[in-house]
Design a protein around this motif. Sequence first.
Motif, PDB file in Angstrom:
ATOM      1  N   ALA A  69      29.982  -9.848  18.597  1.00  0.00           N
ATOM      2  CA  ALA A  69      30.168 -11.263  18.262  1.00  0.00           C
ATOM      3  C   ALA A  69      30.147 -11.464  16.748  1.00  0.00           C
ATOM      4  CB  ALA A  69      29.083 -12.100  18.926  1.00  0.00           C
ATOM      5  N   ARG A  70      29.261 -10.775  16.072  1.00  0.00           N
ATOM      6  CA  ARG A  70      29.197 -10.878  14.607  1.00  0.00           C
ATOM      7  C   ARG A  70      30.493 -10.378  13.967  1.00  0.00           C
ATOM      8  NH1 ARG A  70      24.664 -11.624  11.658  1.00  0.00           N
ATOM      9  NH2 ARG A  70      22.700 -11.837  12.748  1.00  0.00           N
ATOM     10  N   ARG A  71      30.998  -9.257  14.447  1.00  0.00           N
ATOM     11  CA  ARG A  71      32.242  -8.712  13.887  1.00  0.00           C
ATOM     12  C   ARG A  71      33.407  -9.668  14.145  1.00  0.00           C
ATOM     13  NH1 ARG A  71      32.528  -3.607  11.601  1.00  0.00           N
ATOM     14  NH2 ARG A  71      34.766  -3.871  11.666  1.00  0.00           N
ATOM     15  N   GLU A  72      33.449 -10.236  15.345  1.00  0.00           N
ATOM     16  CA  GLU A  72      34.537 -11.150  15.693  1.00  0.00           C
ATOM     17  C   GLU A  72      34.563 -12.367  14.780  1.00  0.00           C
ATOM     18  OE1 GLU A  72      35.616 -13.914  19.489  1.00  0.00           O
ATOM     19  OE2 GLU A  72      35.162 -11.818  19.915  1.00  0.00           O
ATOM     20  N   THR A  73      33.396 -12.855  14.406  1.00  0.00           N
ATOM     21  CA  THR A  73      33.323 -14.027  13.535  1.00  0.00           C
ATOM     22  C   THR A  73      33.244 -13.661  12.056  1.00  0.00           C
ATOM     23  OG1 THR A  73      30.908 -14.135  13.733  1.00  0.00           O
ATOM     24  CG2 THR A  73      32.198 -15.434  15.306  1.00  0.00           C
ATOM     25  N   GLY A  74      33.202 -12.351  11.757  1.00  0.00           N
ATOM     26  CA  GLY A  74      33.136 -11.905  10.375  1.00  0.00           C
ATOM     27  C   GLY A  74      31.779 -12.124   9.730  1.00  0.00           C
ATOM     28  N   THR A  75      30.736 -12.173  10.546  1.00  0.00           N
ATOM     29  CA  THR A  75      29.384 -12.437  10.066  1.00  0.00           C
ATOM     30  C   THR A  75      28.634 -11.132   9.802  1.00  0.00           C
ATOM     31  OG1 THR A  75      29.330 -14.458  11.394  1.00  0.00           O
ATOM     32  CG2 THR A  75      27.220 -13.621  10.583  1.00  0.00           C
ATOM     33  N   PRO A  76      28.260 -10.864   8.567  1.00  0.00           N
ATOM     34  CA  PRO A  76      27.513  -9.639   8.274  1.00  0.00           C
ATOM     35  C   PRO A  76      26.123  -9.642   8.919  1.00  0.00           C
ATOM     36  CG  PRO A  76      28.510 -10.522   6.288  1.00  0.00           C
ATOM     37  CD  PRO A  76      28.642 -11.582   7.352  1.00  0.00           C
ATOM     38  N   ALA A  77      25.667  -8.442   9.262  1.00  0.00           N
ATOM     39  CA  ALA A  77      24.339  -8.283   9.850  1.00  0.00           C
ATOM     40  C   ALA A  77      23.247  -8.362   8.794  1.00  0.00           C
ATOM     41  CB  ALA A  77      24.252  -6.949  10.589  1.00  0.00           C
ATOM     42  N   VAL A  78      23.559  -7.912   7.580  1.00  0.00           N
ATOM     43  CA  VAL A  78      22.591  -7.856   6.487  1.00  0.00           C
ATOM     44  C   VAL A  78      23.318  -8.198   5.190  1.00  0.00           C
ATOM     45  CG1 VAL A  78      21.016  -6.345   5.193  1.00  0.00           C
ATOM     46  CG2 VAL A  78      21.284  -6.010   7.641  1.00  0.00           C
ATOM     47  N   LEU A 122      29.035  -5.156   9.921  1.00  0.00           N
ATOM     48  CA  LEU A 122      29.529  -5.670   8.656  1.00  0.00           C
ATOM     49  C   LEU A 122      28.307  -5.924   7.780  1.00  0.00           C
ATOM     50  CD1 LEU A 122      32.201  -8.280   9.806  1.00  0.00           C
ATOM     51  CD2 LEU A 122      32.596  -5.962   8.911  1.00  0.00           C
ATOM     52  N   LEU A 123      28.419  -5.621   6.498  1.00  0.00           N
ATOM     53  CA  LEU A 123      27.339  -5.840   5.547  1.00  0.00           C
ATOM     54  C   LEU A 123      27.890  -6.658   4.391  1.00  0.00           C
ATOM     55  CD1 LEU A 123      26.066  -2.150   5.469  1.00  0.00           C
ATOM     56  CD2 LEU A 123      25.171  -4.024   6.855  1.00  0.00           C
ATOM     57  N   ASN A 124      27.034  -7.449   3.764  1.00  0.00           N
ATOM     58  CA  ASN A 124      27.455  -8.289   2.673  1.00  0.00           C
ATOM     59  C   ASN A 124      26.812  -7.846   1.367  1.00  0.00           C
ATOM     60  OD1 ASN A 124      28.811 -10.757   1.734  1.00  0.00           O
ATOM     61  ND2 ASN A 124      26.748 -11.479   1.321  1.00  0.00           N
ATOM     62  N   LEU A 125      27.581  -7.879   0.318  1.00  0.00           N
ATOM     63  CA  LEU A 125      27.103  -7.614  -1.031  1.00  0.00           C
ATOM     64  C   LEU A 125      27.156  -8.953  -1.756  1.00  0.00           C
ATOM     65  CD1 LEU A 125      26.279  -5.420  -3.073  1.00  0.00           C
ATOM     66  CD2 LEU A 125      28.715  -5.135  -3.582  1.00  0.00           C
ATOM     67  N   HIS A 126      26.034  -9.416  -2.293  1.00  0.00           N
ATOM     68  CA  HIS A 126      25.965 -10.763  -2.882  1.00  0.00           C
ATOM     69  C   HIS A 126      25.393 -10.735  -4.289  1.00  0.00           C
ATOM     70  CE1 HIS A 126      25.526 -15.093  -3.136  1.00  0.00           C
ATOM     71  NE2 HIS A 126      24.318 -14.875  -3.621  1.00  0.00           N
ATOM     72  N   GLN A 127      26.016 -11.520  -5.155  1.00  0.00           N
ATOM     73  CA  GLN A 127      25.518 -11.758  -6.515  1.00  0.00           C
ATOM     74  C   GLN A 127      25.377 -13.243  -6.700  1.00  0.00           C
ATOM     75  OE1 GLN A 127      28.107 -10.360  -9.649  1.00  0.00           O
ATOM     76  NE2 GLN A 127      27.059 -11.581 -11.199  1.00  0.00           N
TER      77      GLN A 127
END
Length: 128
Positions: A69-78, A122-127
Amino acid sequence: MRIGVVEVFVDDQEKARAFYSEVLGFRVEADASYGETARWLTVVSPEDPDGTQLLLAPMNDAAAALQAARRETGTPAVSFTTEDCHGTYGELSERGAVFVSEPQQISYGGTDAVFEDGCGNLLNLHQD
């Protein structure tokens, strides 16, 4: 009170260990048998060795459904933070990270880039 361990489910713990330690550069904090088929496998940032550990937990049916579900919506896990999203993006790309989006300004603030861990997340890199 502080957050000690946060869990992310992976479809292959050995593959996850390699990715999170070799590609992302995290230090393996613990790697011990945990039941008959699983390991207690945690990594921690070398920049914050006493900080929150990330548990690379073996997949189960409920976690697989959430992951899909996270991948389908493009929502990173962390989400991981960096002071230089473009620079870290380049470093991780060179080490083999596969990005699904390049660094871009986000409407709510900061710069984000999304990548895969090779274990279903999916993982997110944030600044900021």
